[in-house]
Write an enzyme that holds these catalytic residues in place. Structure first.
Site, PDB file in Angstrom:
ATOM      1  N   HIS A  84      10.142  -4.776   1.147  1.00 29.53           N
ATOM      2  CA  HIS A  84      11.099  -5.894   1.195  1.00 29.53           C
ATOM      3  C   HIS A  84      10.475  -7.140   0.584  1.00 29.53           C
ATOM      4  O   HIS A  84       9.416  -7.572   1.000  1.00 29.53           O
ATOM      5  CB  HIS A  84      11.511  -6.168   2.639  1.00 29.53           C
ATOM      6  CG  HIS A  84      12.536  -5.203   3.152  1.00 29.53           C
ATOM      7  ND1 HIS A  84      13.406  -5.498   4.159  1.00 29.53           N
ATOM      8  CD2 HIS A  84      12.846  -3.944   2.743  1.00 29.53           C
ATOM      9  CE1 HIS A  84      14.201  -4.463   4.378  1.00 29.53           C
ATOM     10  NE2 HIS A  84      13.876  -3.501   3.535  1.00 29.53           N
ATOM     11  N   TYR A  96      17.621 -12.609  10.392  1.00 34.96           N
ATOM     12  CA  TYR A  96      17.297 -13.300  11.647  1.00 34.96           C
ATOM     13  C   TYR A  96      18.443 -14.282  11.900  1.00 34.96           C
ATOM     14  O   TYR A  96      18.737 -15.110  11.033  1.00 34.96           O
ATOM     15  CB  TYR A  96      15.970 -14.053  11.533  1.00 34.96           C
ATOM     16  CG  TYR A  96      14.759 -13.142  11.482  1.00 34.96           C
ATOM     17  CD1 TYR A  96      14.382 -12.499  10.306  1.00 34.96           C
ATOM     18  CD2 TYR A  96      13.995 -12.915  12.631  1.00 34.96           C
ATOM     19  CE1 TYR A  96      13.274 -11.657  10.271  1.00 34.96           C
ATOM     20  CE2 TYR A  96      12.884 -12.077  12.600  1.00 34.96           C
ATOM     21  CZ  TYR A  96      12.531 -11.453  11.417  1.00 34.96           C
ATOM     22  OH  TYR A  96      11.442 -10.611  11.386  1.00 34.96           O
ATOM     23  N   PRO A 146       8.056 -10.953  19.471  1.00 32.95           N
ATOM     24  CA  PRO A 146       8.238 -10.128  18.267  1.00 32.95           C
ATOM     25  C   PRO A 146       8.878 -10.850  17.079  1.00 32.95           C
ATOM     26  O   PRO A 146       8.917 -10.293  15.978  1.00 32.95           O
ATOM     27  CB  PRO A 146       9.139  -8.983  18.750  1.00 32.95           C
ATOM     28  CG  PRO A 146       9.775  -9.455  20.002  1.00 32.95           C
ATOM     29  CD  PRO A 146       8.858 -10.462  20.609  1.00 32.95           C
ATOM     30  N   LYS A 154       4.463  -9.786  14.188  1.00 30.93           N
ATOM     31  CA  LYS A 154       3.007  -9.894  14.016  1.00 30.93           C
ATOM     32  C   LYS A 154       2.176  -8.962  14.896  1.00 30.93           C
ATOM     33  O   LYS A 154       1.002  -8.730  14.618  1.00 30.93           O
ATOM     34  CB  LYS A 154       2.557 -11.348  14.313  1.00 30.93           C
ATOM     35  CG  LYS A 154       2.962 -12.340  13.265  1.00 30.93           C
ATOM     36  CD  LYS A 154       2.028 -12.285  12.075  1.00 30.93           C
ATOM     37  CE  LYS A 154       2.606 -12.941  10.854  1.00 30.93           C
ATOM     38  NZ  LYS A 154       3.260 -12.038   9.925  1.00 30.93           N
ATOM     39  N   TYR A 207       4.777 -15.123   7.281  1.00 34.28           N
ATOM     40  CA  TYR A 207       5.446 -13.838   7.529  1.00 34.28           C
ATOM     41  C   TYR A 207       4.746 -12.692   6.799  1.00 34.28           C
ATOM     42  O   TYR A 207       4.548 -11.623   7.368  1.00 34.28           O
ATOM     43  CB  TYR A 207       6.917 -13.943   7.098  1.00 34.28           C
ATOM     44  CG  TYR A 207       7.789 -12.833   7.624  1.00 34.28           C
ATOM     45  CD1 TYR A 207       8.379 -12.912   8.882  1.00 34.28           C
ATOM     46  CD2 TYR A 207       8.035 -11.690   6.861  1.00 34.28           C
ATOM     47  CE1 TYR A 207       9.178 -11.890   9.372  1.00 34.28           C
ATOM     48  CE2 TYR A 207       8.836 -10.664   7.338  1.00 34.28           C
ATOM     49  CZ  TYR A 207       9.412 -10.767   8.592  1.00 34.28           C
ATOM     50  OH  TYR A 207      10.204  -9.758   9.083  1.00 34.28           O
TER      51      TYR A 207
HETATM   52  P1  RFL Z   1       0.019  -0.218  22.558  1.00 38.84           P
HETATM   53  O1  RFL Z   1       0.920   0.237  21.485  1.00 38.84           O
HETATM   54  O2  RFL Z   1       0.601  -0.795  23.794  1.00 38.84           O
HETATM   55  O3  RFL Z   1      -0.911   1.018  22.935  1.00 38.84           O
HETATM   56  C1  RFL Z   1      -1.785   0.995  24.050  1.00 38.84           C
HETATM   57  C2  RFL Z   1      -1.992   2.419  24.538  1.00 38.84           C
HETATM   58  O4  RFL Z   1      -2.892   2.411  25.645  1.00 38.84           O
HETATM   59  C3  RFL Z   1      -2.418   3.298  26.634  1.00 38.84           C
HETATM   60  N1  RFL Z   1      -2.967   2.901  27.944  1.00 38.84           N
HETATM   61  C4  RFL Z   1      -3.967   3.567  28.572  1.00 38.84           C
HETATM   62  N2  RFL Z   1      -4.668   4.648  28.228  1.00 38.84           N
HETATM   63  C5  RFL Z   1      -5.617   5.075  29.105  1.00 38.84           C
HETATM   64  N3  RFL Z   1      -5.856   4.480  30.305  1.00 38.84           N
HETATM   65  C6  RFL Z   1      -5.164   3.385  30.678  1.00 38.84           C
HETATM   66  N4  RFL Z   1      -5.407   2.798  31.840  1.00 38.84           N
HETATM   67  C7  RFL Z   1      -4.174   2.882  29.801  1.00 38.84           C
HETATM   68  N5  RFL Z   1      -3.312   1.836  29.845  1.00 38.84           N
HETATM   69  C8  RFL Z   1      -2.599   1.865  28.729  1.00 38.84           C
HETATM   70  C9  RFL Z   1      -0.907   3.150  26.556  1.00 38.84           C
HETATM   71  O5  RFL Z   1      -0.233   4.278  27.118  1.00 38.84           O
HETATM   72  C10 RFL Z   1      -0.683   3.033  25.048  1.00 38.84           C
HETATM   73  O6  RFL Z   1      -0.475   4.272  24.434  1.00 38.84           O
HETATM   74  O7  RFL Z   1      -1.035  -1.292  22.022  1.00 38.84           O
HETATM   75  P2  RFL Z   1      -1.727  -1.412  20.556  1.00 38.84           P
HETATM   76  O8  RFL Z   1      -2.254  -0.092  20.103  1.00 38.84           O
HETATM   77  O9  RFL Z   1      -2.630  -2.565  20.638  1.00 38.84           O
HETATM   78  O10 RFL Z   1      -0.521  -1.727  19.558  1.00 38.84           O
HETATM   79  C11 RFL Z   1       0.188  -2.946  19.629  1.00 38.84           C
HETATM   80  C12 RFL Z   1       1.623  -2.767  19.144  1.00 38.84           C
HETATM   81  O11 RFL Z   1       2.188  -1.661  19.822  1.00 38.84           O
HETATM   82  C13 RFL Z   1       2.475  -4.019  19.363  1.00 38.84           C
HETATM   83  O12 RFL Z   1       1.733  -5.181  19.069  1.00 38.84           O
HETATM   84  C14 RFL Z   1       3.751  -4.040  18.499  1.00 38.84           C
HETATM   85  O13 RFL Z   1       4.617  -3.009  18.856  1.00 38.84           O
HETATM   86  C15 RFL Z   1       4.474  -5.384  18.613  1.00 38.84           C
HETATM   87  N6  RFL Z   1       5.760  -5.436  17.895  1.00 38.84           N
HETATM   88  C16 RFL Z   1       5.805  -5.671  16.535  1.00 38.84           C
HETATM   89  N7  RFL Z   1       4.666  -5.822  15.819  1.00 38.84           N
HETATM   90  C17 RFL Z   1       4.692  -5.994  14.457  1.00 38.84           C
HETATM   91  O14 RFL Z   1       3.630  -6.160  13.841  1.00 38.84           O
HETATM   92  N8  RFL Z   1       5.892  -5.991  13.748  1.00 38.84           N
HETATM   93  C18 RFL Z   1       7.096  -5.834  14.387  1.00 38.84           C
HETATM   94  O15 RFL Z   1       8.124  -5.771  13.715  1.00 38.84           O
HETATM   95  C19 RFL Z   1       7.087  -5.706  15.833  1.00 38.84           C
HETATM   96  N9  RFL Z   1       8.226  -5.539  16.525  1.00 38.84           N
HETATM   97  C20 RFL Z   1       6.964  -5.261  18.594  1.00 38.84           C
HETATM   98  C21 RFL Z   1       8.196  -5.326  17.878  1.00 38.84           C
HETATM   99  C22 RFL Z   1       6.981  -5.007  19.975  1.00 38.84           C
HETATM  100  C23 RFL Z   1       8.185  -4.855  20.646  1.00 38.84           C
HETATM  101  N10 RFL Z   1       8.119  -4.609  22.042  1.00 38.84           N
HETATM  102  C24 RFL Z   1       8.845  -3.600  22.697  1.00 38.84           C
HETATM  103  C25 RFL Z   1       7.086  -5.248  22.839  1.00 38.84           C
HETATM  104  C26 RFL Z   1       9.410  -5.167  18.530  1.00 38.84           C
HETATM  105  C27 RFL Z   1       9.407  -4.968  19.924  1.00 38.84           C
HETATM  106  C28 RFL Z   1      10.749  -4.857  20.590  1.00 38.84           C
HETATM  107  C1  PHB Z   2      11.928  -4.203  14.174  1.00 42.75           C
HETATM  108  O1  PHB Z   2      12.448  -3.655  13.190  1.00 42.75           O
HETATM  109  O2  PHB Z   2      11.763  -3.611  15.246  1.00 42.75           O
HETATM  110  C2  PHB Z   2      11.519  -5.628  14.065  1.00 42.75           C
HETATM  111  C3  PHB Z   2      11.553  -6.248  12.824  1.00 42.75           C
HETATM  112  C4  PHB Z   2      11.191  -7.588  12.720  1.00 42.75           C
HETATM  113  C5  PHB Z   2      10.797  -8.281  13.852  1.00 42.75           C
HETATM  114  C6  PHB Z   2      10.755  -7.652  15.082  1.00 42.75           C
HETATM  115  C7  PHB Z   2      11.124  -6.308  15.192  1.00 42.75           C
HETATM  116  O3  PHB Z   2      10.473  -9.595  13.733  1.00 42.75           O
END
Ligand code: RFL
Ligand code: PHB
Length: 395
Positions: free
Chosen positions: A72, A201, A293, A297, A385
């Site tokens: 994109h 957005y 989110p 980032k 971004y």
């Molecule tokens: P995770 O993915 O939470 O993984 C951590 C893992 O550790 C396990 N765990 C354990 N294992 C053993 N013993 C324990 N005691 C444990 N406790 C926990 C868990 O089961 C899990 O598998 O962390 P990690 O790897 O640091 O990754 C981070 C990302 O997942 C997170 O920052 C992103 O998803 C955030 N995020 C977004 N980030 C972006 O860069 N671009 C995006 O577009 C974006 N959109 C989002 C998002 C997060 C969202 N939510 C639901 C918070 C959109 C949403 C809606």
């Molecule tokens: C997503 O596609 O899940 C998404 C994209 C952009 C954001 C947050 C989440 O800023």
């Protein structure tokens, strides 16, 4: 059992770190509390910065991402019924982002790890970390009813916000900064074509919304909702109706609705723990920080944390230098705070804040109007971004 690096958590941080260490000939064992299927069922991020894309290439898992990911060159902000394009490519000298779901990226990493025969223990219960303040740390856990001990040189806490690693640090050794926002995001995934070629957005009087996607046939939409709302309160029909109200006429006409594949509510939080190193324990990804989110980032920060951590560990093992490990916390935190600031600022600009002092609402509206109409303002959004360079601010 013995390994060089014990990695706690098989989310993106833990899996990318495992891959980068393996490439450098360093042993690691990953301990994950959940099953692999559960980890894959969590629908989260969708947007990757170029540094994250480059890192996945370096880790040797970029092939499908390049084939299926969508590049994109911009996105849109809809405010006061009018769309404003943020020309990422034009405003940043040619940089872009890649839309590729966290689920897919995790699957690629899991498959690469399994194909290389690298050890991941899923369903590791009661993981506990010990003696990371000394020279001989170890980890204990239970699997299939038996107790296990994993001796190691270092522990990488990649276990997310609710993990055990940060929680094991003595309270007087850590400082936590936190802001919880008074709303959450209700997300819906559906096998319907995205309403627009680029992300939108939306700042509307009814609250924020986001139109995102996973592919040309799969959409991901979000609505700002009160923290008191429960997923069960929202039928699919209600979701689509509310999204239409927040969209413009063109969006309403083009929106294709369909049954949800997944619906969930995520609270919004800004959180940083300082420092990120405690003796032989290093925190990376959501274990050390959370961003709302809005700025896309979280996953990108997780990727750059583990890039810096793997580089430092490689320096330790290959060159016998601990300089990278000694600077890990400080270097990583500088980048984290920049992403925290952008995510907080972009959230403030685009969301509706309940019970806000009217003058603050007016000032935020005025700021949004300014940044959208000024090229300098749009460039500020664009350069944050797409992601600031890894060494930004270091010279
Ligand atoms: P995770 O993915 O939470 O993984 C951590 C893992 O550790 C396990 N765990 C354990 N294992 C053993 N013993 C324990 N005691 C444990 N406790 C926990 C868990 O089961 C899990 O598998 O962390 P990690 O790897 O640091 O990754 C981070 C990302 O997942 C997170 O920052 C992103 O998803 C955030 N995020 C977004 N980030 C972006 O860069 N671009 C995006 O577009 C974006 N959109 C989002 C998002 C997060 C969202 N939510 C639901 C918070 C959109 C949403 C809606
Ligand atoms: C997503 O596609 O899940 C998404 C994209 C952009 C954001 C947050 C989440 O800023």
């Amino acid at each position: 059992m013995r390994t060089q690096v014990a990695i706690i958590g098989a989310g993106p941080s833990g899996l990318i770190l495992g891959q980068l260490l393996h490439k450098a000939g360093i042993d690691a064992v990953i301990l994950e509390r959940r099953t692999g299927e559960y980890v894959l069922s969590r629908i989260r991020a969708g947007v990757l910065e170029q540094v994250a894309v480059d890192l996945l290439d370096e880790a040797g898992v970029g092939e499908r991402m390049h084939r299926e990911g969508l590049v994109h060159e911009g996105f849109e902000i809809l405010a006061w019924g009018k769309r404003h394009r943020i020309d990422l490519h034009g405003l940043t000298g040619g940089k872009c982002v890649t839309v590729y779901g966290q689920t897919e990226l995790t699957r690629d990493l899991m498959e690469a790890r399994a194909a290389q025969g690298l050890p991941t223990v899923y369903e590791a219960e009661d993981v506990a970390i010990h003696d990371f303040g000394g020279t001989k740390p170890y980890v204990t856990y239970r699997k299939d009813g038996r107790e296990h001990r994993l001796d190691c040189d270092f522990i990488a806490g990649c276990d997310g916000f609710h993990g055990v690693c940060r929680a094991s640090v003595p309270k007087n050794a850590i400082r936590e900064y936190e802001k919880v926002y008074p709303f959450g995001w209700l997300g819906l995934l559906s096998d319907t074509p995205p309403v627009n070629d680029e992300l939108i957005y939306i700042n509307s009087p009814r609250g924020f919304a986001l139109c995102s996607m996973r592919s040309r046939t799969r959409s991901r939409y979000y609505l700002q909702v009160p923290l008191t709302d429960k997923v069960e309160d929202w039928s699919d029909d209600m979701f689509w109706e509310e999204l239409k109200r927040r969209l413009d006429d063109e969006g309403r006409e083009r929106l294709v609705t369909g049954p949800s594949l997944e619906k969930s509510i995520a609270p919004l939080r800004s959180f940083v723990s300082e420092p990120l190193r405690f003796g032989r324990l290093f925190l990376a990804g959501d274990a050390g920080h959370i961003v709302p989110p809005t700025g896309a980032k979280g996953l990108n920060l997780a990727a750059t944390d583990v890039k810096l951590l793997s580089t430092a560990l490689i320096e330790h093992y290959v060159e016998g230098s601990d300089a990278g490990l000694d600077h890990y916390s400080e270097r990583t935190l500088r980048r984290i705070w920049r992403a925290e600031r952008f995510s907080w600022w972009f959230t403030m600009l685009t969301h509706k804040f309940p019970n806000e002092n009217p003058i603050e609402e007016k000032l935020r509206e005025s700021e949004l109007e300014y940044v959208l109409h000024s090229e300098a303002g749009r460039r500020t959004i664009a350069e944050n971004y797409v992601g600031l360079p890894l060494d930004f601010g270091e010279s």
